[in-house]
Write a protein that holds these residues in place. Structure first.
Motif: not given
Length: 187
Positions: A9-23
């Motif tokens: 999802n991150i590779k596809a540009g999903d910022k919410k997925a990045l935030k979830e990984l971050h959290d």
């Protein structure tokens, strides 16, 4: 969501997925960086920079096995770069170890003692502390949610911090305070 799916999802540009990984990994990464830099004040900056690097190079990276190992690898390299720039570390760069196995970063194990100490708090005080620490709520938000005054929240937080300071090893208490970045005041 599993890490590899988050990565797709991150590779596809999903910022919410990045935030979830971050959290999901922020506290673990901060703890690793904290230990590797002997408590440098730039720990959060180093970790945040890792997520910026991940986002900026997401299309070039192909992770097939472990997203966690990859993000910790990025963090390790950032710590090495930081130490070269600042000459802050007392140990040599060669002594910075790879992140340990999964069990080392198991939050349940790392925070088990903290949770057991928190369980000794009176219920309302514990609930207020958990809302502030684990849900990153402000004192005002807690007061509104529990239908109590902001001053009551402040008083209960102060008492909770004093209790934890008495019960925890000073280093553990400092780490607890470090991870509770949203605190409106420390006791």
């Amino acid at each position: 969501m599993r890490d590899l799916q988050l990565w797709q999802n991150i590779k596809a540009g999903d910022k919410k997925a990045l935030k979830e990984l971050h959290d999901k990994y922020f506290n673990q990464m901060c703890l690793y960086a904290f230990k590797s830099t002997n408590g440098a004040l730039v720990v959060e900056e180093l970790v945040s920079d890792c997520f910026i690097k991940i986002w900026e190079s997401r299309k070039k990276i192909d992770i097939k096995i472990s997203v966690k190992r990859y993000i910790f690898f990025i963090l390790r390299n950032s710590i090495i770069d930081y130490s070269r720039r600042s000459k802050f570390l007392t140990e040599s760069i060669d002594n910075i170890q790879e992140p340990a196995d999964e069990a080392y970063f198991d939050e349940q194990r790392q925070y088990a003692y903290l949770y057991s100490v928190m369980a000794m708090l009176p219920e309302q005080r514990r609930v207020i502390l958990e809302m502030a620490v684990f849900e990153s709520m402000t004192y005002q938000q807690i007061a509104e949610k529990l239908n109590i005054s902001k001053n009551t929240v402040k008083t209960q937080m102060g008492r909770a911090y004093r209790f934890l300071k008495e019960k925890l090893d000073p280093k553990d208490f400092y780490l607890f305070c470090f991870f509770h970045r949203n605190s409106e005041s420390f006791i």
